[in-house]
Design an enzyme around this catalytic site. Structure first.
Site, short mmCIF file in Angstrom:
data_model
loop_
_atom_site.label_atom_id
_atom_site.label_comp_id
_atom_site.label_asym_id
_atom_site.label_seq_id
_atom_site.Cartn_x
_atom_site.Cartn_y
_atom_site.Cartn_z
N ARG A 159 44.37 17.26 19.90
CA ARG A 159 45.40 17.75 18.97
C ARG A 159 46.20 18.90 19.60
O ARG A 159 47.44 18.92 19.52
CB ARG A 159 44.71 18.22 17.68
CG ARG A 159 45.59 18.93 16.68
CD ARG A 159 44.73 19.30 15.47
NE ARG A 159 45.46 20.07 14.48
CZ ARG A 159 45.54 21.39 14.47
NH1 ARG A 159 44.97 22.08 15.44
NH2 ARG A 159 46.21 22.00 13.52
N ARG A 195 50.14 18.44 20.40
CA ARG A 195 51.12 19.25 19.67
C ARG A 195 51.70 20.36 20.55
O ARG A 195 52.87 20.72 20.42
CB ARG A 195 50.50 19.80 18.39
CG ARG A 195 50.24 18.66 17.39
CD ARG A 195 49.99 19.11 16.00
NE ARG A 195 49.92 17.96 15.10
CZ ARG A 195 49.36 17.96 13.91
NH1 ARG A 195 48.80 19.08 13.44
NH2 ARG A 195 49.36 16.88 13.16
N ASP A 216 26.53 19.11 27.45
CA ASP A 216 25.52 19.60 28.41
C ASP A 216 25.76 21.03 28.89
O ASP A 216 24.84 21.70 29.33
CB ASP A 216 25.49 18.68 29.65
CG ASP A 216 25.10 17.26 29.31
OD1 ASP A 216 24.56 17.05 28.20
OD2 ASP A 216 25.34 16.36 30.13
N ARG A 272 0.75 20.78 12.80
CA ARG A 272 0.92 20.00 14.04
C ARG A 272 1.68 20.76 15.12
O ARG A 272 2.45 21.68 14.83
CB ARG A 272 1.74 18.74 13.73
CG ARG A 272 0.98 17.70 12.97
CD ARG A 272 1.92 16.61 12.53
NE ARG A 272 1.19 15.51 11.93
CZ ARG A 272 1.76 14.55 11.21
NH1 ARG A 272 3.05 14.57 10.99
NH2 ARG A 272 1.03 13.59 10.71
N MET A 287 19.00 16.78 24.80
CA MET A 287 19.83 16.28 25.90
C MET A 287 20.22 17.41 26.85
O MET A 287 19.82 18.56 26.68
CB MET A 287 21.09 15.60 25.34
CG MET A 287 20.85 14.19 24.87
SD MET A 287 22.43 13.44 24.40
CE MET A 287 21.92 11.72 24.29
N LYS A 306 -1.42 30.50 12.95
CA LYS A 306 -0.10 29.87 13.04
C LYS A 306 -0.21 28.42 12.61
O LYS A 306 -1.18 27.73 12.97
CB LYS A 306 0.35 29.94 14.50
CG LYS A 306 1.80 30.21 14.67
CD LYS A 306 2.06 30.52 16.13
CE LYS A 306 3.43 30.20 16.57
NZ LYS A 306 4.53 30.60 15.82
N LEU A 307 0.76 27.95 11.84
CA LEU A 307 0.63 26.60 11.27
C LEU A 307 1.26 25.51 12.13
O LEU A 307 1.03 24.33 11.90
CB LEU A 307 1.26 26.59 9.87
CG LEU A 307 0.55 27.48 8.84
CD1 LEU A 307 1.32 27.51 7.53
CD2 LEU A 307 -0.88 27.00 8.61
N GLU A 329 15.67 17.09 28.52
CA GLU A 329 15.39 15.71 28.95
C GLU A 329 15.17 15.58 30.46
O GLU A 329 14.52 14.66 30.92
CB GLU A 329 16.51 14.77 28.50
CG GLU A 329 17.86 15.03 29.16
CD GLU A 329 18.95 14.05 28.71
OE1 GLU A 329 18.65 13.05 28.07
OE2 GLU A 329 20.13 14.32 29.04
O1 F6P Z 1 26.52 14.07 29.35
C1 F6P Z 1 26.25 13.97 28.01
C2 F6P Z 1 25.00 13.18 27.75
O2 F6P Z 1 24.84 13.09 26.35
C3 F6P Z 1 23.73 13.72 28.42
O3 F6P Z 1 23.18 14.81 27.72
C4 F6P Z 1 22.86 12.49 28.42
O4 F6P Z 1 21.93 12.56 29.46
C5 F6P Z 1 23.86 11.40 28.67
O5 F6P Z 1 25.13 11.89 28.27
C6 F6P Z 1 23.60 10.11 27.93
O6 F6P Z 1 24.53 9.18 28.37
P1 F6P Z 1 24.85 7.78 27.70
O7 F6P Z 1 25.82 8.00 26.60
O8 F6P Z 1 25.46 6.99 28.80
O9 F6P Z 1 23.54 7.23 27.21
#
Ligand code: F6P
Length: 319
Positions: free
Chosen positions: A20, A24, A127, A162, A169, A213-214, A222
């Site tokens: 946007r 614009r 990221d 638990r 990600m 602590k619970l 990842e």
């Molecule tokens: O780069 C953004 C991201 O969401 C990463 O955090 C993740 O590893 C990757 O893209 C997942 O990619 P895709 O959408 O190809 O599964």
């Protein structure tokens, strides 16, 4: 003058607010602006259309990207770059704005070298792994999504007593885990940029149980090189505490952008329009402190990303 805009790679909340601002911003400066659908794939196909003020109405608050996006392997070849340059020339486009992450901005740099079109790269990725800019569009929203999720998971973890391993990600970058872990009060945060000690994590879980602590929340990026399931099994075996897993996945990439992401997106997009009007060289545009910055692509992409590892110590001390 004719300019175009595309979004590329994984989408990120705030991309629409940025589109946007570019559209614009350009129109206000009498620059004809064209949208490219589906990133570099759409560019190769010539899927390009003229945009006007109404094309970007009612999108500032919407996640995703109205231009759609794609990961294009075809584009990242010499042949692909040449074809894309030919399409830009055919449409008479002199400047291109690319909103995306690492791979997308690398593509932007290569395209600017091959085509002579002035390409401006804006950081759009949850990221936050682009070293030249302090923040990228979508990161703040993703962190807030994770913080909300931690709150919900904490409620039920406490009720059942638990341990929960939550995977977030970030690819090879630990920023989402670090910021969300600190904001969400996670007991342990594990990121690719720092070593971790499973026995120490187990000792902390047991010490927590012993003082009443619970729950324990283990927030894991990842990219650490150990699967979430495997980590949970090890923790359960070593501590004797029931351990569950949650992989947050794509919910982190969607949703309405936070105010912070909308402000960042609008500022970056508007600056790109200014640079196009001023005839500036193509570059990567980002933010440092409160200042919008422009960095030559080569320099921007060669920089090494640093994450705030001190957050780990704060989390460990406050658990
Ligand atoms: O780069 C953004 C991201 O969401 C990463 O955090 C993740 O590893 C990757 O893209 C997942 O990619 P895709 O959408 O190809 O599964």
């Amino acid at each position: 003058m004719r300019a175009a805009i595309l979004t590329s790679g994984g989408d990120a909340p705030g991309m629409n607010a940025c589109i946007r601002a570019v559209v614009r911003g350009c129109l206000a400066k009498d620059i004809d602006i064209f949208g490219v659908r589906q990133g570099y794939e759409g560019l190769l196909e010539g899927d390009i259309f003229r945009m006007d003020v109404s094309s970007v109405a009612d999108i500032i608050h919407r996640g995703g990207t109205i231009l759609r996006t794609a990961r294009s392997e075809r584009f990242m070849t010499n042949e692909g770059l040449r074809e894309a340059s030919a399409v830009l020339e055919k449409f008479g486009i002199e400047a291109l704005v690319v909103i995306g992450g690492n791979g997308s901005l690398t593509g932007a740099m290569e395209l600017s070298e091959v085509s002579g079109v002035r390409v401006f790269g804006l950081p759009g990725t949850i990221d936050n792994d682009l070293a030249y800019t302090e923040y990228s569009i979508g990161f703040d929203t993703a962190v807030n999504t994770v913080v909300n999720a931690i709150g919900n998971i904490r409620d039920t973890s406490s009720s059942l007593g638990r341990t929960t391993v939550i995977e977030v990600m970030g690819r090879n970058c630990g920023d989402i885990a670090l910021y969300a872990g600190l904001a969400g009060g996670a007991e342990t945060v594990i990121v690719p940029e720092a070593p971790y000690d499973i026995d120490e994590i187990c000792r902390n879980i047991i010490a927590g149980v012993n003082r009443g602590k619970l729950h324990s929340i283990i927030l894991k990026a990842e990219g650490i090189g150990l699967s979430t399931q495997a980590l949970a099994e090890i923790l359960q075996l070593k501590t004797g505490c029931e351990t569950k897993t949650v992989i947050l996945g794509y919910i982190q990439r969607g949703g309405s952008p936070t105010a912070r992401d909308r402000v960042l997106a609008s500022r970056l997009g508007f600056r790109a329009a200014e640079l196009i009007e001023q005839g500036a060289e193509g570059c990567a545009v980002g933010i440092r402190g409160e200042k919008i910055i422009e960095v030559p692509f080569e320099e921007a992409l060669a920089m090494k990303k640093e994450v705030p590892l001190r957050f780990l110590e704060i989390c460990r001390t406050l658990l």
